[in-house]
Design a protein around this motif. Structure first.
Motif, mmCIF file in Angstrom:
data_model
loop_
_atom_site.group_PDB
_atom_site.id
_atom_site.type_symbol
_atom_site.label_atom_id
_atom_site.label_comp_id
_atom_site.label_asym_id
_atom_site.label_seq_id
_atom_site.Cartn_x
_atom_site.Cartn_y
_atom_site.Cartn_z
ATOM 1 N N ASP A 263 27.053 -55.553 -29.861
ATOM 2 C CA ASP A 263 27.424 -56.633 -28.962
ATOM 3 C C ASP A 263 27.892 -56.130 -27.608
ATOM 4 O OD1 ASP A 263 28.850 -58.146 -31.860
ATOM 5 O OD2 ASP A 263 26.936 -58.635 -30.902
ATOM 6 N N LEU A 264 28.269 -54.865 -27.550
ATOM 7 C CA LEU A 264 28.804 -54.340 -26.303
ATOM 8 C C LEU A 264 27.734 -54.123 -25.239
ATOM 9 C CD1 LEU A 264 31.310 -51.660 -27.632
ATOM 10 C CD2 LEU A 264 31.787 -53.991 -26.949
ATOM 11 N N VAL A 265 26.479 -53.987 -25.715
ATOM 12 C CA VAL A 265 25.444 -53.701 -24.728
ATOM 13 C C VAL A 265 24.706 -54.955 -24.293
ATOM 14 C CG1 VAL A 265 25.141 -51.369 -25.584
ATOM 15 C CG2 VAL A 265 23.678 -53.197 -26.449
ATOM 16 N N LYS A 266 25.137 -56.102 -24.804
ATOM 17 C CA LYS A 266 24.472 -57.338 -24.403
ATOM 18 C C LYS A 266 24.735 -57.601 -22.932
ATOM 19 C CE LYS A 266 25.630 -60.299 -27.980
ATOM 20 N NZ LYS A 266 25.818 -60.631 -29.231
ATOM 21 N N ASP B 34 20.001 -44.049 -24.601
ATOM 22 C CA ASP B 34 19.664 -45.347 -24.037
ATOM 23 C C ASP B 34 20.757 -46.363 -24.342
ATOM 24 O OD1 ASP B 34 17.636 -47.136 -22.763
ATOM 25 O OD2 ASP B 34 17.866 -48.127 -24.710
ATOM 26 N N PHE B 35 21.246 -46.323 -25.587
ATOM 27 C CA PHE B 35 22.284 -47.249 -26.004
ATOM 28 C C PHE B 35 23.547 -47.073 -25.172
ATOM 29 C CE2 PHE B 35 24.376 -50.103 -28.812
ATOM 30 C CZ PHE B 35 25.646 -49.612 -29.033
ATOM 31 N N VAL B 36 23.964 -45.834 -25.071
ATOM 32 C CA VAL B 36 25.199 -45.554 -24.334
ATOM 33 C C VAL B 36 25.012 -45.896 -22.851
ATOM 34 C CG1 VAL B 36 26.835 -43.768 -23.675
ATOM 35 C CG2 VAL B 36 25.924 -43.808 -25.975
ATOM 36 N N GLN B 37 23.804 -45.689 -22.359
ATOM 37 C CA GLN B 37 23.560 -46.032 -20.961
ATOM 38 C C GLN B 37 23.735 -47.528 -20.744
ATOM 39 O OE1 GLN B 37 20.508 -43.916 -19.148
ATOM 40 N NE2 GLN B 37 20.110 -45.404 -17.546
ATOM 41 N N ARG B 38 23.179 -48.300 -21.664
ATOM 42 C CA ARG B 38 23.322 -49.754 -21.523
ATOM 43 C C ARG B 38 24.780 -50.167 -21.653
ATOM 44 N NH1 ARG B 38 19.566 -50.749 -26.060
ATOM 45 N NH2 ARG B 38 20.293 -52.902 -26.143
ATOM 46 N N LEU B 39 25.521 -49.434 -22.468
ATOM 47 C CA LEU B 39 26.926 -49.759 -22.615
ATOM 48 C C LEU B 39 27.668 -49.536 -21.307
ATOM 49 C CD1 LEU B 39 29.126 -49.393 -25.578
ATOM 50 C CD2 LEU B 39 29.972 -48.267 -23.577
ATOM 51 N N PHE B 40 27.434 -48.381 -20.670
ATOM 52 C CA PHE B 40 28.156 -48.083 -19.439
ATOM 53 C C PHE B 40 27.705 -48.953 -18.282
ATOM 54 C CE2 PHE B 40 31.367 -44.923 -19.815
ATOM 55 C CZ PHE B 40 31.154 -44.379 -21.070
ATOM 56 N N LYS B 41 26.544 -49.542 -18.419
ATOM 57 C CA LYS B 41 26.107 -50.492 -17.404
ATOM 58 C C LYS B 41 27.059 -51.682 -17.355
ATOM 59 C CE LYS B 41 21.716 -52.136 -15.770
ATOM 60 N NZ LYS B 41 20.323 -51.864 -15.809
ATOM 61 N N ASN B 42 27.665 -51.966 -18.524
ATOM 62 C CA ASN B 42 28.568 -53.104 -18.597
ATOM 63 C C ASN B 42 30.014 -52.764 -18.251
ATOM 64 O OD1 ASN B 42 26.542 -54.807 -19.302
ATOM 65 N ND2 ASN B 42 26.945 -54.748 -21.502
ATOM 66 N N VAL B 43 30.247 -51.545 -17.780
ATOM 67 C CA VAL B 43 31.624 -51.128 -17.493
ATOM 68 C C VAL B 43 31.924 -51.296 -16.006
ATOM 69 C CG1 VAL B 43 33.240 -49.199 -17.522
ATOM 70 C CG2 VAL B 43 31.623 -49.483 -19.388
ATOM 71 N N PRO B 44 32.874 -52.161 -15.619
ATOM 72 C CA PRO B 44 33.159 -52.392 -14.202
ATOM 73 C C PRO B 44 34.137 -51.395 -13.579
ATOM 74 C CG PRO B 44 34.434 -53.915 -15.524
ATOM 75 C CD PRO B 44 33.638 -53.099 -16.488
ATOM 76 N N LEU C 81 23.848 -40.971 -13.023
ATOM 77 C CA LEU C 81 22.975 -40.686 -11.895
ATOM 78 C C LEU C 81 21.686 -41.475 -11.973
ATOM 79 C CD1 LEU C 81 23.681 -36.913 -11.501
ATOM 80 C CD2 LEU C 81 24.635 -38.863 -10.304
ATOM 81 N N LYS C 82 21.271 -41.778 -13.218
ATOM 82 C CA LYS C 82 20.021 -42.524 -13.322
ATOM 83 C C LYS C 82 20.295 -44.010 -13.320
ATOM 84 C CE LYS C 82 18.177 -40.936 -17.074
ATOM 85 N NZ LYS C 82 17.235 -40.685 -18.185
ATOM 86 N N GLY C 83 21.366 -44.362 -14.005
ATOM 87 C CA GLY C 83 21.544 -45.747 -14.436
ATOM 88 C C GLY C 83 22.179 -46.672 -13.423
ATOM 89 N N PRO C 84 23.324 -47.246 -13.795
ATOM 90 C CA PRO C 84 23.885 -48.355 -13.026
ATOM 91 C C PRO C 84 24.205 -47.920 -11.603
ATOM 92 C CG PRO C 84 25.486 -47.533 -14.593
ATOM 93 C CD PRO C 84 24.188 -46.866 -14.908
ATOM 94 N N LYS C 85 23.817 -48.723 -10.657
ATOM 95 C CA LYS C 85 24.121 -48.377 -9.279
ATOM 96 C C LYS C 85 24.885 -49.505 -8.588
ATOM 97 C CE LYS C 85 22.447 -45.245 -6.021
ATOM 98 N NZ LYS C 85 22.976 -44.178 -6.040
#
Lengths: 340, 278, 302
Positions: free
Chosen positions: A141-144, A184-194, A336-340
């Motif tokens: 649920d964290l990566v939604k 990939d999972f962890v990347q999506r998780l950190f995308k949700n971190v403000p 470096l790749k992910g959330p910008k």
């Protein structure tokens, strides 16, 4: 002619420094416990109990000073000369670093106390707003999209590394899980971190006081602490079915205790963590006791969770650190790749 | 042609005072600062370059220098307005307001940090009204901008005020008698006088903001590549035991600081030259 | 006599109305200025006290009974009372050398004195760790001789000195430069010793700026956060200054406590500003009186 100003200056500065040092000289027996962020309440209670115990046993009065901060920040301070008699940090890797980079304790430190020098254990769980409005039940649920996750910065916070590895391990455990999918999972998780705080306490403050985020990933003990007391009506704890066995470790700092002559008392201090009273205090502060008898007493405090070990998926801390948290490790790659 | 290092003078104490000042300053400031360069020199040029130009570092420069620059601009405009109002107008409470302008200068940065965070987070005094409008301040680069604007507030006001105070009213009056309207007078008579002071103030606000840590660290999001300021990146590298990397970034900031100080001093010299030339 | 004064006043007002802004411009500017100040100054100021008093007056005083808070207050005072006098001596010495003599590199000296102002506090602390830390240049020597600088009071004092070095010098240098050296030279040629010249001629001329520089230096010294944070070690009750203690309370879910201690520091800042305003009021007449007396007899020393 130039001699005069030199003497003048040196006299001034020496005087100041000397006065400054002397102000702090002349203490009774004291120990310095350099610890990680969330253990403030634990050691406040434990230190009082130990001082009482030691006074009764030996007639010697001891005062224990505490320093708290992000785990690797604290380790760095010890490496740079902070004279800790004992270190009680979030993960073995930070104590390894003290051994490696400053030679203040031997490489085999972990075998010197029971349970691999972990007097208590913990795990990683979630804290959500009251009523769990976003329906968070598990790591998935964290990566939604649209979910805001709070975790500290894995580069500076011990618990953040446990968080990271717990998430990674969860992904590996899924059917068909492999390293790529886990990243990939962890990347999506950190995308949700403000926001990335530098320590466990900072992250909790951000979530609890500042009202940021839908879910906080943190130590079980931190989260249990938040749900008692004033947080009772504002937050709920969500325990994922699977999480990581997190073992904060402790050690003597040999060079320091030998220099200060405090080895005996420091040893007793750490051993007392394993005593019944020590384990009881740990349990009261939401750390899972290792001692069976005390663990049984606190069985209902701690939710049931299947905990996989670090060794199972990552080998050891050295390898885990190199792969994930060192420069150009997976965390760097994610950012470096992910959330910008 | 002999080299004259010092003009002869009547007064005593040159050796003592200059000697002491130089030794003290070297001991406290110059020698420790040089340690930064020495530590960095343990890196090869390649490593140095790689460290100071990695994406995370570049993003932090953008944020740190960008927000400081914007903050200096905001302070440049509003600071001038404030200075004008304080010098030219009379209103109740003027002297209190005047004194309070120095508050960001005298207030500890940590206090500023937690206070600004409290005000602008989503449940804060101001933040709670801005959130629904989609304007998030705390934990975003915008929050960094707010903090740096606060920090730089006094600089422009305090450099422009004395110049405004010293302005010769007669020149303005002459311009008016010669037929200039108010705006023309301001633009052609007053502004040229103010420019040096204004730029000096803005440069000082900029220099102060670039290095700022305490007030920003609470309100910034600290997200790598998004809301991480350079001083924080230095701290983070330290905590990863990457001393050389931390000092490399430190050298970059130090060089920038030195250039700023140089610029400020040149501006001040220009400003005083204008004054004496008149 | 009185009609003359009345006419003068009316003339001034008439002139002002011709050369001033139209009313609406005036009001806009004031609105802009006060709006900006409210947002960036008054609201934060009010917020500190509001948050501190959120739980009532009794809990306001609670942190001050905590031994850690008291230790932080003590440490802050000690650090400031060591840093400020040292920087005072430096400031006076540097200003004397710069204002009363001509020498090569003078402008360079003035420039580099400003450097600590532009250096990030993090770097200010880091350089001392590099110098005195266990892994630093002098580290092994210090350990051998059991001298603790970093993570102890001396380190905190050093970091505090570093960030506040320029304050007093910057106040004195322009002032002393504009005052020139004629008075001192006159006194010296008349037979006063260097020290006498300083005490009786220079000091009275600079006393208000000196005081202001000291006050400002003190406020900054007590409020320094970043640099001290790096060298402190955060040992509770021992190496935490007031600003660091604010951070600690904040991190212990004791936001109200943090703001309470913050309010103490804010009050200190406000006192600083009040003293500064008083000084400015006092120095204005004394400076112009001094200048008037000096100019009254052109070409001859008074």
């Amino acid at each position: 002619m130039m001699f005069k100003p030199l003497v003048f200056t040196l006299a001034f500065l020496t005087g100041a420094v000397g006065f400054a040092s002397s102000v702090q000289a002349g203490q009774s027996v004291s120990l310095l416990n350099v610890s990680y962020d969330p253990t403030r309440e634990l050691y406040q209670e434990f230190n009082a109990a130990f001082a009482k115990h030691w006074l009764a046993k030996t007639g010697q009065s001891v005062s224990i000073k505490q320093s708290h901060g992000g785990s690797s920040k604290q380790a760095r301070a010890v490496i740079d000369g902070l004279e800790a008699d004992v270190v009680t940090l979030a993960l073995a890797y930070d104590i390894d670093a003290i051994s490696e980079k400053a030679g203040l304790l031997p490489a085999n430190w972990q075998s010197r106390f029971p349970h691999n020098s972990a007097p208590y254990s913990s795990t990683i769980v979630f804290l959500v707003r009251k009523g769990n409005p976003k329906g968070i039940k598990d790591w998935d649920d964290l990566v939604k999209p649209g979910i805001s996750v709070i975790t500290p910065n894995p580069k500076t916070s011990g618990v953040a590394r446990w968080n990271y590895l717990a998430a990674w391990g969860y992904a590996l455990k899924q059917p068909g899980g492999d390293e790529t999918k886990a990243q990939d999972f962890v990347q999506r998780l950190f995308k949700n971190v403000p926001v990335l705080d530098s320590g466990a306490r900072g992250a909790t403050t951000t979530f609890v006081e500042r009202g940021i985020g839908d879910v906080l990933i943190n130590w079980e003990n931190e989260i249990l602490l938040s749900t008692k007391g004033s947080g009772k009506d504002k937050f709920d704890i969500v325990v994922p079915p699977v999480s990581i066995l997190a073992e904060p470790t402790v050690s003597l700092v040999d060079k320091i205790v030998d220099k200060r002559g405090t080895r005996q008392i420091a040893q007793a201090y750490l051993e007392y963590l394993y005593s019944e009273e020590g384990q009881d205090i740990a349990g009261k502060n939401y750390y899972r006791p290792q001692l069976q008898s005390v663990a049984a007493k606190y069985a209902t405090t701690f939710p049931a969770v299947e905990r996989f070990t670090l060794q199972e998926f990552f080998g050891n801390w050295q390898k885990a650190h190199k792969t994930h948290f060192a420069d150009d490790g997976t965390f760097d790659q994610i950012y470096l790749k992910g959330p910008k | 042609m002999t080299l004259v290092l010092k003009q002869p003078s009547v007064l005593p104490g040159f050796g003592l005072t200059l000697g002491f000042a130089l030794f003290y300053f070297s001991l406290i400031v110059l020698i420790p600062l040089s340690g930064l360069f020495v530590k960095t020199s343990s890196l090869t040029w390649e490593q140095f370059w790689h460290t100071v130009t990695e994406p995370r570092a570049l993003a932090s420069y953008r944020l740190t220098f960008g927000a400081s620059f914007l903050g200096a601009l905001i302070n440049g405009f509003f600071g001038s307005v404030v200075a004008w109002v304080l010098v030219r107008y009379r209103f109740p409470g003027r002297s209190i307001v005047d004194a309070l302008v120095d508050l960001p200068f005298a207030l500890p940065t940590a206090v500023a940090g937690i206070t600004l965070t409290a005000i602008y987070s989503s449940n804060g005094w101001i933040g709670q009204y801005l959130e629904p409008l989609g304007l998030k301040i705390a934990f975003t680069p915008l929050g960094v901008l707010v903090a740096l604007t606060f920090i730089g507030l006094p600089f422009v006001v305090r450099t422009v005020q004395p110049v405004l105070q010293d302005l010769d009213k007669e020149v303005e009056e002459a311009a008016t008698t010669l037929g200039a309207n108010r705006w023309q007078t301001v633009r052609a008579v007053i502004m040229p006088e103010l420019w040096p002071a204004l730029l000096t103030g803005m440069a000082m606000a900029f220099a102060r903001s670039v290095g700022e840590y305490g007030s920003v660290i609470f309100i910034a999001g600290n997200m790598p590549l998004k809301s991480e300021i350079t001083p924080l990146l230095i701290m983070t590298k330290l905590e990863q035991y990457d001393y050389a990397g931390a000092t490399a970034l430190g050298v970059v900031m130090l060089v920038a600081s030195f250039l700023l100080v140089l610029t400020i001093n040149l501006l001040q010299w220009w400003s005083s030259a204008r004054h004496t030339a008149r | 006599m009185s009609t003359e004064t009345a006419t003068t006043v009316r003339n001034e007002e008439w002139k002002a109305s011709l050369t001033g802004e139209s009313t609406w411009v005036r009001w806009t500017l004031m609105a802009l200025a006060l709006g900006y100040l409210t947002l960036f100054l008054f609201v934060p100021l009010a917020a500190v006290f509001a948050e501190a008093l959120k739980n009532g007056l009794e809990s306001y005083f609670a942190p001050f009974q905590d031994p850690d808070t008291l230790a932080a207050i003590r440490l802050t005072f000690i650090a400031a009372s060591l840093a400020v006098p040292l920087n005072l001596v430096f400031g006076v010495a540097a200003a004397w050398a710069i204002a009363k003599f001509e020498f090569v590199g003078k402008q360079m000296l003035i420039t580099i004195i400003d450097i600590p102002l532009a250096v990030s506090p993090v770097i200010s602390g880091l350089i001392y760790v590099l110098l005195f830390g266990a892994q630093g240049w002098l580290g092994p020597w210090l350990i051998e001789h059991d001298i603790r600088i970093i993570f102890a009071l001396p380190g905190i004092v050093l970091a505090t000195i570093f960030v506040t070095v320029p304050f007093i010098a910057r106040e004195l240098i322009p002032l002393m430069q504009s005052q020139g050296r004629e008075e001192e030279e006159a006194a010296f040629t008349l037979g006063a010793s260097g020290w006498q010249t300083f005490i009786r001629i220079t000091l009275p001329n600079i006393k208000w700026s000196l005081l202001y520089g000291v006050i400002l230096c003190n406020a900054r010294a007590m409020g320094e956060f970043g640099a001290v944070s790096v060298v402190s070690g955060h040992i509770r009750g021992l190496t935490n200054t007031l600003p660091l203690h604010v951070e600690i309370l904040y991190n212990e879910y004791n936001a109200v406590g943090a703001f309470t201690v913050a309010s103490l520091l804010t009050l200190l800042a406000i006192v600083t500003l009040i003293v500064k305003t008083v000084i400015e009021r006092k120095s204005a007449p004394s400076r112009s009186a001094h200048d008037a007396a000096w100019n009254a007899q052109p070409g001859s020393p008074s």
